[in-house]
Design an enzyme around this catalytic site. Structure first.
Site, mmCIF file in Angstrom:
data_model
loop_
_atom_site.group_PDB
_atom_site.id
_atom_site.type_symbol
_atom_site.label_atom_id
_atom_site.label_comp_id
_atom_site.label_asym_id
_atom_site.label_seq_id
_atom_site.Cartn_x
_atom_site.Cartn_y
_atom_site.Cartn_z
ATOM 1 N N LYS A 1 -16.004 1.023 7.175
ATOM 2 C CA LYS A 1 -15.745 1.870 8.604
ATOM 3 C C LYS A 1 -16.241 3.199 8.312
ATOM 4 O O LYS A 1 -16.366 3.705 7.575
ATOM 5 C CB LYS A 1 -14.475 1.637 8.902
ATOM 6 C CG LYS A 1 -13.715 0.205 8.783
ATOM 7 C CD LYS A 1 -14.398 -0.982 9.311
ATOM 8 C CE LYS A 1 -13.562 -2.308 9.092
ATOM 9 N NZ LYS A 1 -14.278 -3.690 9.412
HETATM 10 C C1 LIG Z 1 -13.057 -4.689 9.044
HETATM 11 C C2 LIG Z 1 -12.453 -5.356 10.324
HETATM 12 C C3 LIG Z 1 -11.077 -5.721 9.760
HETATM 13 C C4 LIG Z 1 -10.238 -5.670 8.574
HETATM 14 O O1 LIG Z 1 -10.052 -4.537 8.334
HETATM 15 P P1 LIG Z 1 -9.461 -4.428 7.040
HETATM 16 O O2 LIG Z 1 -9.132 -2.922 6.823
HETATM 17 O O3 LIG Z 1 -10.354 -4.683 5.677
HETATM 18 O O4 LIG Z 1 -8.174 -5.306 6.495
HETATM 19 C C5 LIG Z 1 -10.431 -6.428 11.243
HETATM 20 N N1 LIG Z 1 -11.259 -6.792 12.211
HETATM 21 C C6 LIG Z 1 -12.407 -6.208 12.531
HETATM 22 C C7 LIG Z 1 -13.243 -6.261 13.831
HETATM 23 C C8 LIG Z 1 -13.166 -5.711 11.425
HETATM 24 O O5 LIG Z 1 -14.365 -5.062 11.547
#
Ligand SMILES: *Cc1c(COP(=O)(O)O)cnc(C)c1O
Length: 388
Positions: free
Chosen positions: A191
């Site tokens: 992210k």
């Molecule tokens: C990356 C992501 C998650 C999970 O995030 P984590 O911090 O890795 O648990 C959940 N929902 C979406 C839409 C994502 O892109």
């Protein structure tokens, strides 16, 4: 094939976190402070994030998955309840619903925005439906006006999966200022803003914020920090079964620096994204992603759709790019096709999801991507048009 002319081997990753000396120093600072678990840095990060996002409260946790899990429990989701969500999402969206004891009910998406299609929500509602878990997919805000209206009509709680949407805007409002009850973010390195692993829940509900703070640390009535700072003896109680979803101060120190850089990181991503869109408008077999009609796309990812009658298929395009040292990824997964969620009837209910997941590709886009690297990606795509 040329055997003698060797040009420098290019290597363009699809994504890479942007980490500077400032993050490095912040992490060292946290180590030297002697407080490495959830403590003063987490509290500072929460305050800064709440202020940035325009929410009354922010609760830091260990990931977006744990954020979603706690947020759903906090929304009153219980065993047997149904929660609407898109299948076109990372699998954690549905996993969190199952972790909360509920059943994910997949709703189809809009072909141009990749977000849950409000027109498909109505048909998915049953007497068991408790909530809608809205995803702002790859950073483009979902149609919250229509979704909020449907939620009101059917008396559903709205929780936002904003894993990819830090810094995105819906109109003049930042994602994180809740349209419903709470909003969940991810700080995974894939992210924009990263703490290695980490997550955040924002909400305007004071009682919910207090409950989430307890639930993230074993259901304990007082935090380690409060006990540490207290001048009198404090004895904690445990009124409900909690979890350990804490973020560390090492992560929060890094997050504070990343948050301070978020606006500039988004600017650079938008610059790169708009350049892609401009260049790809000349490639008639690709569809560039849409911008937010009002608001701001943070371009967490840049995903394009390969039309069926072009010179190459999606997978051929990925291979063609890879031959030039350019990494790409298949578009967003369809959760209903994974073994963990396989059920025959989903497939026919999700035609747009199927089409998008089969025909999209994520192109390289990251803060430190050079203009030169991007020009190469674009050139490589244009070459594919002329591939024999
Ligand atoms: C990356 C992501 C998650 C999970 O995030 P984590 O911090 O890795 O648990 C959940 N929902 C979406 C839409 C994502 O892109």
């Amino acid at each position: 094939m040329s055997m003698v002319l060797s040009r420098p081997v290019r290597s363009v990753p699809v994504a890479r976190p942007s980490l500077t000396e400032a993050e490095e120093q912040a992490v060292v600072g946290a180590l030297r402070s002697g407080w490495v678990s959830q403590g003063p840095m987490v509290a500072r990060f929460e305050h800064a994030f709440a202020e940035y996002a325009g929410a009354a409260y922010a609760i830091a946790v260990s990931s977006c998955t744990t954020a979603l899990h706690l947020a759903l429990i906090g929304a009153g989701v219980q065993a047997g309840d149904e929660v609407l969500c898109p299948s076109l999402s990372f699998i954690a969206t549905a996993n969190a619903i199952v972790h909360a004891g509920a059943v994910p009910v997949f709703v189809d998406v809009d072909q141009s925005t990749f977000n849950i299609d409000p027109a498909c929500i109505q048909a998915a509602v049953t007497p068991k439906t408790k909530a809608i878990l809205v995803v702002h997919q790859i950073g483009l805000p979902a149609d919250m006006d229509a979704i909020s209206e449907l939620a009101r009509r059917h008396n559903l709680v709205v929780v936002e999966d904003a894993a990819c949407a830090a810094g995105s805007m819906h109109g003049s409002r930042k994602i994180g200022s809740p349209f419903g009850l709470s909003v969940c973010f991810s700080f995974h390195p894939r992210k924009i803003l990263t703490t290695g692993e980490g997550g955040m829940i924002t909400t305007d509900d004071a009682l919910l914020a207090e409950r989430l703070r307890r639930m993230r640390q074993h259901g304990m009535s007082i935090s380690d920090l409060d006990r540490h700072n207290a001048r009198k003896l404090m004895v904690e109680t445990y009124d409900e079964v909690g979890y350990n979803c804490r973020m560390t101060d090492i992560q929060a120190a890094m997050g504070l620096v990343q948050l301070g850089r978020l606006e500039s990181m988004i600017s650079r991503r938008r610059e790169l994204a708009l350049r892609y869109t401009e260049a790809l408008s000349r490639v008639d077999w690709l569809v560039a992603p849409v911008e937010a009609t009002s608001g701001r796309h943070n371009f967490q990812s840049y995903m394009v759709r390969v039309l069926p009658h072009g010179p190459v298929t999606r997978d051929q395009l990925m291979l063609h790019l890879l031959e030039q040292g350019i990494s790409s990824r298949r578009g967003i997964m369809a959760i209903h096709r994974e073994k963990a969620y396989l059920k025959a009837s989903w497939d026919e209910k999700l035609p747009v999801t199927n089409r998008i997941t089969d025909s999209t590709i994520i192109l390289p886009l990251f803060h430190d991507m050079s203009d030169d690297d991007q020009a190469c990606v674009i050139e490589c795509i244009e070459q594919a048009t002329h591939r024999p």
